[in-house]
Design a protein around this motif. Structure first.
Motif, mmCIF file in Angstrom:
data_model
loop_
_atom_site.group_PDB
_atom_site.id
_atom_site.type_symbol
_atom_site.label_atom_id
_atom_site.label_comp_id
_atom_site.label_asym_id
_atom_site.label_seq_id
_atom_site.Cartn_x
_atom_site.Cartn_y
_atom_site.Cartn_z
ATOM 1 N N GLU A 1 0.866 -1.294 0.020
ATOM 2 C CA GLU A 1 -0.059 -0.016 -0.096
ATOM 3 C C GLU A 1 0.724 1.237 -0.034
ATOM 4 O OE1 GLU A 1 -3.393 2.019 2.800
ATOM 5 O OE2 GLU A 1 -2.648 0.180 3.057
ATOM 6 N N THR A 2 2.001 1.248 0.911
ATOM 7 C CA THR A 2 2.871 2.326 0.975
ATOM 8 C C THR A 2 3.515 2.634 -0.530
ATOM 9 O OG1 THR A 2 3.307 2.060 3.372
ATOM 10 C CG2 THR A 2 4.722 3.490 2.119
ATOM 11 N N HIS A 3 3.997 1.480 -0.984
ATOM 12 C CA HIS A 3 4.656 1.768 -2.300
ATOM 13 C C HIS A 3 3.713 2.174 -3.495
ATOM 14 C CE1 HIS A 3 7.126 0.540 -5.610
ATOM 15 N NE2 HIS A 3 6.202 -0.100 -6.473
ATOM 16 N N HIS A 4 2.307 1.748 -3.356
ATOM 17 C CA HIS A 4 1.393 2.274 -4.376
ATOM 18 C C HIS A 4 1.279 3.821 -4.118
ATOM 19 C CE1 HIS A 4 -2.190 2.458 -6.505
ATOM 20 N NE2 HIS A 4 -2.878 2.950 -5.456
ATOM 21 N N HIS A 5 1.159 4.087 -2.854
ATOM 22 C CA HIS A 5 0.948 5.607 -2.439
ATOM 23 C C HIS A 5 2.407 6.431 -3.196
ATOM 24 C CE1 HIS A 5 -2.414 4.489 0.641
ATOM 25 N NE2 HIS A 5 -2.657 4.462 -0.513
ATOM 26 N N ALA A 6 3.378 5.798 -2.921
ATOM 27 C CA ALA A 6 4.554 6.482 -3.155
ATOM 28 C C ALA A 6 4.697 6.645 -4.700
ATOM 29 C CB ALA A 6 5.588 5.893 -2.649
ATOM 30 N N LYS B 1 -12.309 7.815 5.371
ATOM 31 C CA LYS B 1 -11.680 9.188 5.974
ATOM 32 C C LYS B 1 -10.122 9.024 6.140
ATOM 33 C CE LYS B 1 -16.244 10.323 7.848
ATOM 34 N NZ LYS B 1 -16.891 10.665 9.258
ATOM 35 N N GLY B 2 -9.595 10.415 5.781
ATOM 36 C CA GLY B 2 -8.087 10.426 5.941
ATOM 37 C C GLY B 2 -7.065 9.663 5.132
ATOM 38 N N GLN B 3 -7.935 9.021 3.955
ATOM 39 C CA GLN B 3 -7.237 8.076 3.139
ATOM 40 C C GLN B 3 -6.330 8.685 2.078
ATOM 41 O OE1 GLN B 3 -9.424 4.971 1.305
ATOM 42 N NE2 GLN B 3 -7.674 3.910 0.322
ATOM 43 N N PHE B 4 -5.142 8.391 1.682
ATOM 44 C CA PHE B 4 -4.244 8.905 0.661
ATOM 45 C C PHE B 4 -5.448 8.883 -0.793
ATOM 46 C CE2 PHE B 4 -2.060 8.207 -3.304
ATOM 47 C CZ PHE B 4 -1.144 9.384 -3.195
ATOM 48 N N ALA B 5 -5.497 9.859 -1.418
ATOM 49 C CA ALA B 5 -6.323 9.759 -2.718
ATOM 50 C C ALA B 5 -5.446 10.229 -3.768
ATOM 51 C CB ALA B 5 -7.663 10.820 -2.687
ATOM 52 N N SER B 6 -5.060 9.241 -4.720
ATOM 53 C CA SER B 6 -4.166 9.638 -5.693
ATOM 54 C C SER B 6 -5.080 10.335 -6.860
ATOM 55 C CB SER B 6 -3.681 8.360 -6.634
ATOM 56 O OG SER B 6 -4.795 7.773 -7.234
ATOM 57 N N ARG B 7 -4.225 10.890 -7.847
ATOM 58 C CA ARG B 7 -4.833 11.818 -8.736
ATOM 59 C C ARG B 7 -5.775 10.947 -9.593
ATOM 60 N NH1 ARG B 7 -2.898 15.518 -12.886
ATOM 61 N NH2 ARG B 7 -4.780 16.285 -13.894
ATOM 62 N N LEU C 1 -12.416 -0.443 4.557
ATOM 63 C CA LEU C 1 -12.062 -0.193 5.853
ATOM 64 C C LEU C 1 -10.577 -0.908 6.030
ATOM 65 C CD1 LEU C 1 -15.019 -0.939 7.865
ATOM 66 C CD2 LEU C 1 -13.714 1.555 7.950
ATOM 67 N N SER C 2 -10.503 -2.028 5.250
ATOM 68 C CA SER C 2 -8.999 -2.948 5.249
ATOM 69 C C SER C 2 -8.033 -2.104 4.191
ATOM 70 C CB SER C 2 -9.379 -4.224 5.024
ATOM 71 O OG SER C 2 -9.768 -4.397 3.533
ATOM 72 N N GLY C 3 -8.346 -1.166 3.350
ATOM 73 C CA GLY C 3 -7.600 -0.594 2.418
ATOM 74 C C GLY C 3 -7.330 -1.349 1.176
ATOM 75 N N THR C 4 -8.124 -2.281 0.923
ATOM 76 C CA THR C 4 -7.909 -3.167 -0.245
ATOM 77 C C THR C 4 -8.357 -2.688 -1.501
ATOM 78 O OG1 THR C 4 -9.821 -4.695 0.359
ATOM 79 C CG2 THR C 4 -7.626 -5.410 1.011
ATOM 80 N N ILE C 5 -9.222 -1.718 -1.405
ATOM 81 C CA ILE C 5 -9.817 -0.960 -2.499
ATOM 82 C C ILE C 5 -9.609 0.563 -2.458
ATOM 83 C CG2 ILE C 5 -11.507 -2.638 -3.289
ATOM 84 C CD1 ILE C 5 -13.474 -0.749 -1.781
ATOM 85 N N ASP C 6 -9.583 1.336 -3.605
ATOM 86 C CA ASP C 6 -9.316 2.834 -3.441
ATOM 87 C C ASP C 6 -10.368 3.659 -3.110
ATOM 88 O OD1 ASP C 6 -6.432 2.631 -4.016
ATOM 89 O OD2 ASP C 6 -6.986 2.130 -6.024
ATOM 90 N N LEU C 7 -11.494 2.996 -3.836
ATOM 91 C CA LEU C 7 -12.788 3.625 -3.359
ATOM 92 C C LEU C 7 -13.883 2.737 -3.618
ATOM 93 C CD1 LEU C 7 -14.062 6.134 -6.172
ATOM 94 C CD2 LEU C 7 -12.274 4.418 -6.455
#
Length: 298
Positions: A73-78, A274-280, A137-143
């Motif tokens: 997840e961190t790599h994806h956000h970076a 809420k508070g989740q990183f949102a990519s372009r 909630l588990s962060g396995t999807i972006d939206l």
């Protein structure tokens, strides 16, 4: 790179089978085995117990899973942050959608989005509203795109499209001459319902309760298509989203009616954490969802 090995590890952990993981990742089985072996050497622990038919996580494997998910997840956000900085809309976009939206609404949204952003690789996970909320909630999807109500302080829900649930009856049903019927006209009918946790099931149960209808017989079916085919075959009647029955209405294989004095309106909604990183890519897809115009087929 280590993250590529961790991606393989998580895929094997999910599929519980090296062959299925290899097929899913478009790799050879020896390549999968080699990457798992490299990881086991790196961590100094066995990660899987292998049998003839499946593999199971060892204790060390279970411990590694949440860390591997966080690293990925961190790599994806970076990666997304760097792309956003350079003005590119690229990368992967994982969308969760409830069944009605996934089958009848999402294809148009993806077509609109991909036409403008061809470098983004969308992946779709389909499940009922509760499952999509769990993925979020588990962060396995972006939206997520959902049709049922969700009440969770960690999730943000934004309506994007109004829906109406219509009562559908077989083409040869005695009510097919009417556009509106009384509650008593359907009180003794067999009702076809989706599974528990479905937004469609929730909306239908709420309406039956409000109308004080207690069906004498209920048949539960696992998909929208099976419900439509069940109605066409005379198995029972049901309430479905107006967006799911456009073709059947044109073909006159089912007949839609309303209950007099009742309009079952609901909202299809965007879901994010809420508070989740949102990519372009996420931001642009949300914009497409909110700006897409919808017209019912006549």
């Amino acid at each position: 790179m280590l993250d590529a090995h961790l991606h393989v590890f998580l895929t094997v952990a999910e599929k519980r089978n090296f062959s299925r993981a290899a097929e899913f990742l478009n790799l050879t089985q020896p390549a999968i085995s080699q990457q798992i072996q490299t990881l086991e050497e790196y961590y100094g622990a066995k990660l899987f117990e292998r049998t003839n038919k499946r593999v199971e996580l060892t204790q060390a494997g279970h411990v590694l899973v949440p860390y591997a998910q966080k690293i990925m997840e961190t790599h994806h956000h970076a990666l997304q942050a760097v792309n956003d900085l350079t003005g590119q809309v690229t990368g992967k976009l994982t969308i969760g959608a409830s069944l009605t939206i996934g089958e009848y609404i999402l294809p148009k949204l993806l077509a609109n989005f991909s036409g403008n952003y061809p470098k983004v690789e969308p992946t779709v996970k389909i499940g009922n509203t509760e499952v999509i909320a769990e993925h979020m909630l588990s962060g396995t999807i972006d939206l997520g795109l959902i049709e049922g109500p969700i009440h969770n302080k960690h999730l943000h829900v934004v309506p994007f499209l109004e829906d109406e649930m219509l009562l559908i009856v077989p083409a040869n049903h005695m009510l097919n001459r009417y556009t509106e019927v009384e509650v008593d006209d359907v009180a003794n009918e067999t009702f076809l319902l989706r599974e528990a946790g479905s937004g469609t099931r929730f909306a239908m149960e709420e309406l039956l309760h409000d109308l004080s209808i207690q069906p004498k017989r209920v048949i539960q079916l696992g998909s929208l298509q099976s419900i439509k085919e069940g109605v066409e075959a005379g198995l029972g009647i049901s309430f479905l989203s107006k967006w799911t029955i456009q073709k059947e209405i044109q073909l006159q294989s089912i007949h839609p009616v309303r209950i007099k004095g009742v309009r079952l309106k609901r909202q299809f909604s965007l879901l994010n954490r809420k508070g989740q990183f949102a990519s372009r890519a996420v931001t642009e897809f949300m914009r497409v969802v909110q700006e897409t115009k919808w017209e019912e087929e006549k």
